[in-house]
Design a protein around this motif. Structure first.
Motif, PDB file in Angstrom:
ATOM      1  N   ALA A 130       0.911  -1.097   0.030  1.00  0.00           N
ATOM      2  CA  ALA A 130      -0.129   0.061  -0.014  1.00  0.00           C
ATOM      3  C   ALA A 130       0.822   1.252   0.020  1.00  0.00           C
ATOM      4  N   VAL A 131       0.729   2.226  -1.074  1.00  0.00           N
ATOM      5  CA  VAL A 131       1.485   3.478  -1.086  1.00  0.00           C
ATOM      6  C   VAL A 131       0.283   4.466  -0.584  1.00  0.00           C
ATOM      7  N   VAL A 132       0.873   5.168   0.701  1.00  0.00           N
ATOM      8  CA  VAL A 132       0.115   6.314   1.021  1.00  0.00           C
ATOM      9  C   VAL A 132       0.843   7.572   1.209  1.00  0.00           C
ATOM     10  N   GLY A 133       0.333   8.705   1.341  1.00  0.00           N
ATOM     11  CA  GLY A 133       0.848  10.087   1.294  1.00  0.00           C
ATOM     12  C   GLY A 133       0.314  11.160   0.770  1.00  0.00           C
ATOM     13  N   SER A 134       0.646  12.337   1.057  1.00  0.00           N
ATOM     14  CA  SER A 134      -0.387  13.388   0.708  1.00  0.00           C
ATOM     15  C   SER A 134      -0.379  13.737  -0.724  1.00  0.00           C
ATOM     16  N   THR A 135      -1.374  14.278  -1.329  1.00  0.00           N
ATOM     17  CA  THR A 135      -1.501  14.942  -2.718  1.00  0.00           C
ATOM     18  C   THR A 135      -0.154  15.294  -3.320  1.00  0.00           C
ATOM     19  N   GLY A 136       0.126  14.745  -4.431  1.00  0.00           N
ATOM     20  CA  GLY A 136       1.528  15.243  -5.172  1.00  0.00           C
ATOM     21  C   GLY A 136       2.437  14.574  -4.699  1.00  0.00           C
ATOM     22  N   ALA A 137       2.548  13.755  -3.796  1.00  0.00           N
ATOM     23  CA  ALA A 137       3.567  13.019  -3.382  1.00  0.00           C
ATOM     24  C   ALA A 137       4.365  12.039  -4.232  1.00  0.00           C
ATOM     25  N   GLY A 138       3.553  11.570  -5.292  1.00  0.00           N
ATOM     26  CA  GLY A 138       4.256  10.804  -6.293  1.00  0.00           C
ATOM     27  C   GLY A 138       3.565   9.387  -6.474  1.00  0.00           C
ATOM     28  N   LYS A 139       2.676   9.227  -5.812  1.00  0.00           N
ATOM     29  CA  LYS A 139       1.954   7.764  -5.468  1.00  0.00           C
ATOM     30  C   LYS A 139       1.525   7.331  -6.708  1.00  0.00           C
ATOM     31  N   SER A 140       0.612   8.005  -7.451  1.00  0.00           N
ATOM     32  CA  SER A 140      -0.053   7.574  -9.094  1.00  0.00           C
ATOM     33  C   SER A 140       1.147   7.122  -9.920  1.00  0.00           C
ATOM     34  N   THR A 141       2.109   8.228  -9.936  1.00  0.00           N
ATOM     35  CA  THR A 141       3.567   8.177 -10.749  1.00  0.00           C
ATOM     36  C   THR A 141       4.126   6.992 -10.418  1.00  0.00           C
ATOM     37  N   LEU A 142       4.251   6.610  -9.308  1.00  0.00           N
ATOM     38  CA  LEU A 142       5.142   5.174  -8.964  1.00  0.00           C
ATOM     39  C   LEU A 142       4.431   4.046  -9.629  1.00  0.00           C
ATOM     40  N   ILE A 304       3.485  -1.405   3.842  1.00  0.00           N
ATOM     41  CA  ILE A 304       3.210  -0.066   3.602  1.00  0.00           C
ATOM     42  C   ILE A 304       4.359   0.914   3.533  1.00  0.00           C
ATOM     43  N   VAL A 305       4.287   1.805   2.324  1.00  0.00           N
ATOM     44  CA  VAL A 305       5.181   2.838   2.175  1.00  0.00           C
ATOM     45  C   VAL A 305       4.698   4.206   1.968  1.00  0.00           C
ATOM     46  N   VAL A 306       4.950   5.016   2.973  1.00  0.00           N
ATOM     47  CA  VAL A 306       4.671   6.483   2.996  1.00  0.00           C
ATOM     48  C   VAL A 306       5.594   7.093   2.049  1.00  0.00           C
ATOM     49  N   LEU A 307       5.123   7.989   1.096  1.00  0.00           N
ATOM     50  CA  LEU A 307       5.864   8.711   0.093  1.00  0.00           C
ATOM     51  C   LEU A 307       5.598  10.360   0.479  1.00  0.00           C
ATOM     52  N   ASP A 308       6.595  10.915   0.418  1.00  0.00           N
ATOM     53  CA  ASP A 308       6.567  12.360   0.723  1.00  0.00           C
ATOM     54  C   ASP A 308       7.484  12.992  -0.132  1.00  0.00           C
ATOM     55  N   ALA A 309       6.656  14.055  -1.099  1.00  0.00           N
ATOM     56  CA  ALA A 309       7.666  14.576  -2.078  1.00  0.00           C
ATOM     57  C   ALA A 309       8.644  13.786  -2.741  1.00  0.00           C
ATOM     58  N   GLY A 310       8.157  12.507  -3.281  1.00  0.00           N
ATOM     59  CA  GLY A 310       8.819  11.753  -4.094  1.00  0.00           C
ATOM     60  C   GLY A 310      10.055  10.654  -3.317  1.00  0.00           C
ATOM     61  N   ARG A 311       9.922  10.898  -1.954  1.00  0.00           N
ATOM     62  CA  ARG A 311      10.800  10.094  -1.322  1.00  0.00           C
ATOM     63  C   ARG A 311      10.194   8.879  -0.236  1.00  0.00           C
ATOM     64  N   ALA A 312      10.743   7.728   0.058  1.00  0.00           N
ATOM     65  CA  ALA A 312       9.850   6.779   0.705  1.00  0.00           C
ATOM     66  C   ALA A 312      10.470   7.145   2.081  1.00  0.00           C
ATOM     67  N   VAL A 313       9.566   7.957   2.971  1.00  0.00           N
ATOM     68  CA  VAL A 313      10.019   8.236   4.440  1.00  0.00           C
ATOM     69  C   VAL A 313       9.719   7.233   5.311  1.00  0.00           C
ATOM     70  N   GLU A 314       8.864   6.376   5.183  1.00  0.00           N
ATOM     71  CA  GLU A 314       8.516   5.299   6.304  1.00  0.00           C
ATOM     72  C   GLU A 314       7.981   3.809   5.424  1.00  0.00           C
ATOM     73  N   ARG A 315       8.290   3.038   6.178  1.00  0.00           N
ATOM     74  CA  ARG A 315       8.038   1.610   5.549  1.00  0.00           C
ATOM     75  C   ARG A 315       7.824   0.587   6.613  1.00  0.00           C
ATOM     76  N   GLY A 316       7.003  -0.120   6.392  1.00  0.00           N
ATOM     77  CA  GLY A 316       6.579  -1.520   7.615  1.00  0.00           C
ATOM     78  C   GLY A 316       5.090  -1.834   7.390  1.00  0.00           C
ATOM     79  N   THR A 317       4.607  -2.521   8.307  1.00  0.00           N
ATOM     80  CA  THR A 317       3.017  -3.019   8.536  1.00  0.00           C
ATOM     81  C   THR A 317       2.497  -1.992   9.276  1.00  0.00           C
ATOM     82  N   HIS A 318       1.213  -1.937   9.102  1.00  0.00           N
ATOM     83  CA  HIS A 318       0.496  -1.285   9.910  1.00  0.00           C
ATOM     84  C   HIS A 318       0.719  -0.973  11.424  1.00  0.00           C
ATOM     85  N   ARG A 319       1.133  -2.321  12.086  1.00  0.00           N
ATOM     86  CA  ARG A 319       1.276  -2.167  13.387  1.00  0.00           C
ATOM     87  C   ARG A 319       2.685  -1.610  13.654  1.00  0.00           C
TER      88      ARG A 319
END
Ligand SMILES: Nc1ncnc2c1ncn2[C@@H]1O[C@H](COP(=O)(O)OP(=O)(O)OP(=O)(O)O)[C@@H](O)[C@H]1O
Ligand SMILES: [Mg+2]
Length: 342
Positions: A130-142, A304-319
């Protein structure tokens, strides 16, 4: 004028259909001619693109052949046509579905900084990201880099260890299905819209796919059933219904890798439940990259990967990420506040 084709001496052989009289369109510069099968595969690969089908349908031209369709899509949509098949591409018969992003950098032409920057993600075959992050972070692009809607600027994206740029279009088209917010429905019957994904599908296969996608009952209840004509002057499906038709199409195609760009707009509770059920049916036993807007999708993901301004800033499971109490935890809290009370 078309150049003579020395090898095509079959009596009565006709050139492929063309709607403009320009002859067969060349997808690859200098490469071999493209078969209709490849075109159908390629078009279905690109099911969910960047512009609504309206621009296609409003031309008032009824689509005659998949070639014509292909041509229209490329004429009317803002697609990169510089995506080409390598001269001696790799063909995979069996696709397991492992997807890797290796130090991937990407920028849209002529635009400022990179949209994606140093992305390293491995999605094992059959697992979910799952890729999450704010709008414009680059999720769809990925997500778009996997079926080669765009090519990376740096690094590489691999499928089963092979750079996607080295794969032939047939492999890529069989490998990756895209379901996005923007769904194409053609001015044709529901059955034709579904068969577009698998021309030789039997009626039973159509029904089974529609059933799994939670849309069969709806179609069956229409006066003309599966023969109902869709579109501007035909039957209009709602956003959630269109999405489920797109899911049915993808179920028919049965790709081992699924890129799912979830709708951002809120669906009503019943529709959302139906769409979620359809998505669950679709995701089973596939590698799934979900651009997630629904908490339920994110929570259950293997990774789960959190994208922020094109960078993967966090990753892991929900827990793991909730425990870490960083960006992801903040997103979850924000979502919980936005969640309507049901
Ligand atoms: N076709 C394009 N041409 C140029 N820039 C683009 C294009 N598509 C997206 N961008 C830009 O790239 C960046 C990332 O966009 P992207 O669509 O990947 O974001 P996103 O994370 O999916 O956002 P959202 O949550 O709103 O869907 C944004 O700055 C966007 O403006
Ligand atoms: Mg997006």
């Amino acid at each position: 004028a078309r150049a003579p084709r020395p090898h095509n001496t079959t009596q009565g052989a006709r050139p492929p259909p063309s709607i403009t009289g320009r002859g067969p369109i060349a997808l690859h510069t200098g490469g071999p001619e493209v078969s209709i099968g490849t075109i159908v595969a390629f078009v279905s690969l690109q099911q969910g693109l960047f512009r609504p089908a309206v621009s296609l349908l409003s031309t008032g031209v009824q689509i005659q052949t998949s070639l014509a369709l292909f041509q229209r899509i490329f004429e009317y949509l803002d697609l990169p046509v510089d995506i080409t098949e390598r001269e001696d591409p790799v063909h995979l018969d069996r696709i397991k579905g492992e997807v890797r992003f290796e130090n991937v950098t990407f920028g849209y032409d002529g635009k400022g900084g990179p949209v994606l920057d140093g992305i390293d993600i491995t999605v094992p075959a059959g697992s979910s990201l799952a890729v999450v992050g704010s709008t414009g972070a680059g999720k769809s692009t990925l997500g778009h880099l996997v079926p080669r809607l765009y090519d990376v600027t740096g690094g590489r994206v691999t499928l089963d260890g092979v750079d996607v740029r080295d794969l032939d279009f047939d492999t890529l088209a069989r490998a990756v299905g895209v379901v996005s917010q923007e769904t194409y429905l053609f001015h044709a019957s529901v059955a034709d819209n579904l068969r577009f994904a698998k021309p030789d599908a039997t009626d039973e296969e159509l029904y089974a796919a529609a059933e799994a996608a939670q849309i069969h009952d709806h179609i069956a209840a229409l006066p003309d059933g599966y023969d109902t004509v869709v579109g501007e002057r035909g039957h209009r499906f709602s956003g959630g219904e269109k999405q489920r038709l797109a899911i049915a199409r993808t179920i028919l195609r049965d790709p081992p890798v699924l890129v799912l760009d979830e709708a951002t707009s809120a669906l009503d509770t019943r529709t959302e439940a139906a769409v979620q059920k359809a998505i669950d049916a679709l995701s089973a036993n596939r590698t799934t990259l979900t651009i997630a807007h629904r908490l339920s999708t994110v929570r259950g993901a293997d990774q789960i990967v959190v994208l922020d301004a094109g960078r993967a800033v966090e990753r892991g499971t929900h827990r793991e990420l909730v425990e870490r109490d960083g960006r992801y935890a903040a997103l979850v809290r924000r979502d919980a506040q936005l969640e309507p009370t049901r």
